[in-house]
Write an enzyme that holds these catalytic residues in place. Structure first.
Site, PDB file in Angstrom:
ATOM      1  N   HIS A 166     -26.629  16.142  78.666  1.00 58.81           N
ATOM      2  CA  HIS A 166     -25.165  16.303  78.240  1.00 58.81           C
ATOM      3  C   HIS A 166     -24.247  14.878  78.881  1.00 58.81           C
ATOM      4  O   HIS A 166     -23.691  14.144  78.096  1.00 58.81           O
ATOM      5  CB  HIS A 166     -24.560  17.280  78.509  1.00 58.81           C
ATOM      6  N   GLU A 167     -24.753  14.658  79.981  1.00 53.22           N
ATOM      7  CA  GLU A 167     -24.128  13.645  80.814  1.00 53.22           C
ATOM      8  C   GLU A 167     -24.505  12.139  80.365  1.00 53.22           C
ATOM      9  O   GLU A 167     -23.517  11.234  80.278  1.00 53.22           O
ATOM     10  CB  GLU A 167     -24.349  13.781  82.545  1.00 53.22           C
TER      11      GLU A 167
END
Length: 155
Positions: A67-68
């Protein structure tokens, strides 16, 4: 897992799922309480919450790293890197990253029951329930202007 292993894992995930090199740092941040991780726009570093690894395991941490990394790679490419952007949502789906992480099971995240203070008018019997306790000598009943009496606090 230490910081070096986290850095290696992040670089591996970046190359495997995105086909791009991760050139910045990935570190654990003990001050993160309610989020799994964050991407820092100024430094391009990624900070992760170690408690997700401890409570939910390595797979959850890998999802947070993906996600990051979506934020990271899209920001560096000049594309839409925010949660609401189409580029971001499409990249999340393509690499199999979660949009939100699983909540932690800590005492702070459990819903606290709010206290309710109950008052009654001595003349008309009207009941009032308030979140905050107040001085009954300064206020009167809104119906008949009678005196108020504190009954109890519900937890």
């Amino acid at each position: 897992m230490n910081e070096r292993e986290l850095q290696q894992l992040t670089e591996h995930i970046s190359e495997q799922f995105f086909g791009k090199v991760f050139r910045h740092q990935a570190v654990f941040n003990a001050r993160l309480k309610t989020t799994g991780g964050r991407y820092l726009l100024g430094t391009h570093h990624i900070e992760l919450n170690r408690r997700y690894l401890e409570e939910h395991g390595r797979d959850e941490l890998i999802g947070i790293i993906k996600h990051e990394l979506c934020h990271y790679h899209l920001h560096l490419e000049g594309k839409g890197y925010q949660h609401r952007d189409r580029d971001f949502r499409e990249l999340l789906q393509r690499v199999g990253a979660p949009r939100f992480c699983t909540p932690l099971q800590t005492v702070r995240n459990k819903r606290r029951v709010q206290k309710r203070h109950e008052y009654v008018c001595t003349e008309c019997g009207q009941h009032f329930i308030r979140k905050r306790r107040f001085d009954t000598t300064r206020y009167v009943c809104g119906v008949c202007k009678g005196k108020l009496k504190w009954l109890r606090t519900n937890d």
